[in-house]
Motif scaffolding. Structure first.
Motif, PDB file in Angstrom:
ATOM      1  N   GLY A 164       0.845  -1.185   0.126  1.00 24.62           N
ATOM      2  CA  GLY A 164      -0.052  -0.035   0.031  1.00 24.62           C
ATOM      3  C   GLY A 164       0.825   1.299   0.041  1.00 24.62           C
ATOM      4  O   GLY A 164       0.545   2.409  -0.391  1.00 24.62           O
TER       5      GLY A 164
ATOM      6  N   SER B 242      -5.962   2.407  -3.214  1.00 26.18           N
ATOM      7  CA  SER B 242      -6.096   2.406  -1.743  1.00 26.18           C
ATOM      8  C   SER B 242      -6.647   1.150  -1.004  1.00 26.18           C
ATOM      9  O   SER B 242      -6.354   1.090  -0.041  1.00 26.18           O
ATOM     10  N   TRP B 243      -7.163   0.420  -1.758  1.00 25.48           N
ATOM     11  CA  TRP B 243      -7.919  -1.016  -0.923  1.00 25.48           C
ATOM     12  C   TRP B 243      -7.022  -1.980  -0.559  1.00 25.48           C
ATOM     13  O   TRP B 243      -7.025  -2.442   0.493  1.00 25.48           O
TER      14      TRP B 243
ATOM     15  N   ALA C 231      -4.019  -0.894   0.899  1.00 26.60           N
ATOM     16  CA  ALA C 231      -3.658  -0.392   2.294  1.00 26.60           C
ATOM     17  C   ALA C 231      -4.650  -0.906   3.271  1.00 26.60           C
ATOM     18  O   ALA C 231      -4.642  -1.053   4.679  1.00 26.60           O
ATOM     19  N   HIS C 232      -5.988  -0.553   2.835  1.00 26.63           N
ATOM     20  CA  HIS C 232      -7.112  -0.800   3.809  1.00 26.63           C
ATOM     21  C   HIS C 232      -7.343  -2.250   4.090  1.00 26.63           C
ATOM     22  O   HIS C 232      -7.472  -2.740   5.281  1.00 26.63           O
TER      23      HIS C 232
ATOM     24  N   ILE D 202      -4.258   6.107   6.422  1.00 29.36           N
ATOM     25  CA  ILE D 202      -4.867   6.155   5.202  1.00 29.36           C
ATOM     26  C   ILE D 202      -6.130   6.981   5.073  1.00 29.36           C
ATOM     27  O   ILE D 202      -6.354   7.349   4.012  1.00 29.36           O
TER      28      ILE D 202
ATOM     29  N   LYS E  54      -4.768  10.115   4.439  1.00 28.83           N
ATOM     30  CA  LYS E  54      -4.479  10.404   2.947  1.00 28.83           C
ATOM     31  C   LYS E  54      -5.612  10.112   1.795  1.00 28.83           C
ATOM     32  O   LYS E  54      -5.301  10.665   0.824  1.00 28.83           O
ATOM     33  N   GLU E  55      -6.754   9.634   2.305  1.00 25.26           N
ATOM     34  CA  GLU E  55      -7.881   9.465   1.174  1.00 25.26           C
ATOM     35  C   GLU E  55      -8.503  10.640   0.859  1.00 25.26           C
ATOM     36  O   GLU E  55      -9.072  11.485   1.714  1.00 25.26           O
TER      37      GLU E  55
ATOM     38  N   ARG F 241     -13.637   8.095   3.091  1.00 25.98           N
ATOM     39  CA  ARG F 241     -13.339   8.555   4.152  1.00 25.98           C
ATOM     40  C   ARG F 241     -14.286   8.187   5.245  1.00 25.98           C
ATOM     41  O   ARG F 241     -14.126   7.882   6.393  1.00 25.98           O
TER      42      ARG F 241
END
Lengths: 274, 278
Positions: B159, B166-167, B169-170, B192, B195-196, B202
């Motif tokens: 990530g 982004s998924w 890192a999630h 994260i 940063k989103e 968010r």
């Protein structure tokens, strides 16, 4: 001084002309050119990292051709063999032994440079063709700057080996022994960094500090050619490289060549011709 | 005349044996011969190490083209893994080795998944802007090796890399809380969220963060219990009311799973995680 340089350059011109007219050398150039074009077939086997594989192929062929040139033509040219009348040439010609060594050295460098220029140009065209044939995802970057730097690095490696050939030839009579020693030198240069890495990783047992000092001295005498290998940067999008470190690598190589050639001239000038 | 006859006889004999051998080799399956260790290859190949690596890769790829569904992968996997290991060692920046290694070896059994991950580690180190390799390693850790903790670290690494979706890192935060490290999951999720750029995403993740914080309260209660009694609670209900007012009700997506000594926060859509621990 000027006359000395002129005499050396005249001898180097003779070496160049002699090299150009040799059929074996021309055949080597033709074979290498054909092999480089083989990159157009080789990249078909690579599914993804086509740019990197093609550049590696082009440089490896160029390296192989340079190595063959050094092992077969260069060693033949500088060896002390009676059949080539090197000894009589030294006695007959109004040229000092140092001028002879430098003249031969420069002549061979010019031939090596011509060989590398031909292969570099052909290699560049080949890589451009491959880049235009495939999608940008598989060949994202082809940097002309790093291409020149990589080729200069390759040329430096070949000149280092040539200088070592001159030194070994000054010490030992006969072409075959010089060839064996040159190949051994190359394997030691390739092997020392690997052995050093093995010690650092703890693969090899033993007192680490003594071994690391040994390797340091070893790489002073047998340089690590990987430090002049820049071919990875040609196809990388954002290569992490410091210009200072590249310049330093070239400076180390040039100073090593000067040192080895100085030793070769010293041995030649003191060596008994019998 | 005699020489001509002799010549044709020799040619005939050679052709006969050549065609026989060719016929036999056409019916034989292609085999990979074992390789010398990569350190020895590095010495002999020298400047051509990278080309050597690519040639070994091509050989392995051509061999994989001859493999059929009737072949037992355990027969060819030892030598094939050696090819990928040597190839990645000689040329760590060459991407194709890792892709083929992942696709051909990781599914065989957990032992080979570990081998693949050790090869992928080389690529993760050598190619710092590639997010796919740590994603492969994370998937292997999660799916084949059932090690959610290790998987979360790999996906967290993926990530952080340029252009990574982004998924990923999630998902690393989900795996982190699923393995029992709730504090780490919370700190990663907070980072994260900051940063989103997408506001809807968010808000969604902030709700998840609230769930994680509920689980953290329960974890702190468990730690208090342990300090008090010297052992872990047999179930979460014994914590009430001394150590926590009530076991919080989790939202639709998550449920608490007490697996001593780990309190794990499992996604309800993935009951497999309940049965398989770290």
């Amino acid at each position: 001084m000027l006359r000395s340089i002129q005499r050396s350059l005249s001898l180097s011109r003779l070496i160049v002309v002699d090299g150009i007219r040799r059929h074996a050398l021309l055949a080597l150039v033709a074979m290498c050119m054909a092999s480089e074009v083989g990159a157009l077939l080789f990249f078909d086997f690579i599914p993804r990292d086509i740019g990197r594989a093609s550049a590696d192929f082009v440089f490896s062929i160029a390296w192989l051709s340079g190595f063959l040139f050094l092992l077969f033509h260069a060693i033949q040219t500088v060896s002390w063999r009676e059949e080539r009348s090197v000894i009589y040439s030294l006695l007959a010609r109004p040229i000092s032994r140092n001028e002879y060594v430098i003249g031969v050295f420069w002549g061979l460098i010019i031939l090596l440079f011509l060989l590398n220029c031909i292969l570099a140009s052909l290699g560049w065209v080949t890589l451009l063709i491959i880049k235009n044939k495939v999608s940008n995802d598989y060949f994202q970057m082809l940097s002309p700057g790093y291409y020149v730097v990589a080729w200069t690095g390759l040329m430096m490696i070949e000149v280092i080996i040539l200088a070592v050939i001159m030194l070994i030839s000054s010490l030992i009579r006969g072409g075959f022994i010089v060839l064996l020693l040159t190949v051994s030198y190359y394997f030691i240069c390739s092997g020392l960094p690997v052995a050093k890495e093995a010690v650092l990783q703890g693969v090899v047992e033993g007192p680490k500090s003594i071994l690391i000092t040994f390797f340091k001295i070893g790489t002073f005498i047998f340089p690590d050619f990987a430090k002049l290998d820049f071919k990875n940067f040609i196809t990388e999008i954002n290569p992490v490289v410091q210009p200072g470190s590249i310049a330093l690598s070239f400076l180390v190589a040039i100073s090593y060549i000067c040192l080895v050639m100085f030793l070769a001239c010293l041995v030649y000038s003191r060596r008994d011709l019998k | 005349m005699k020489r001509a006859i002799l010549f044709f006889v020799v040619i005939f004999v050679y052709c006969f044996f050549f065609l026989k051998q060719d016929n036999i080799s056409n019916n034989q399956k292609m085999e990979l011969s074992p390789l010398l260790p990569s350190m020895i290859q590095k010495v002999f190949l020298g400047f051509m190490s990278q080309l050597g690596a690519e040639i070994y890769f091509v050989k392995a790829a051509v061999f994989l083209g001859t493999v059929t569904s009737d072949d037992d992968p355990h027969d060819y996997a030892p030598v094939l893994s050696q090819y990928f290991d040597v190839s990645s060692s000689l040329h760590p920046s060459f991407l194709d080795t890792y892709f083929f290694c992942q696709s051909s070896l990781s599914y065989i059994d957990p032992e080979y998944s570990m081998v693949v991950n050790s090869i992928l580690d080389r690529g993760i180190k050598a190619i710092p802007d590639n997010w796919v390799l740590p994603l492969f390693a994370g998937y292997n850790s999660m799916h084949y090796l059932k090690n959610l903790n290790r998987a979360s670290f790999y996906l967290h690494e993926a990530g952080k890399r340029p252009n990574a979706p982004s998924w990923i890192a999630h998902l690393s935060t989900v795996l982190s809380v699923g393995s029992g490290d709730i504090e780490r999951g919370i700190s990663w999720l907070q980072a994260i969220i900051e940063k989103e750029p997408n506001q809807t995403v968010r808000e969604l993740w902030k709700k998840e963060l609230a769930e994680f914080n509920k689980a953290l309260r329960v974890k702190k209660a468990i730690d208090k219990y342990r300090r008090f009694s010297g052992h872990y609670p047999p179930s979460l209900t014994v914590l009430v009311p001394e150590f926590i007012d009530e076991i919080p009700k989790m939202g639709l997506a998550y449920q608490l799973y007490w697996d001593p000594p780990n309190l794990r926060l499992i996604r309800k859509a993935n009951p497999e995680q309940i049965r398989h621990g770290n």
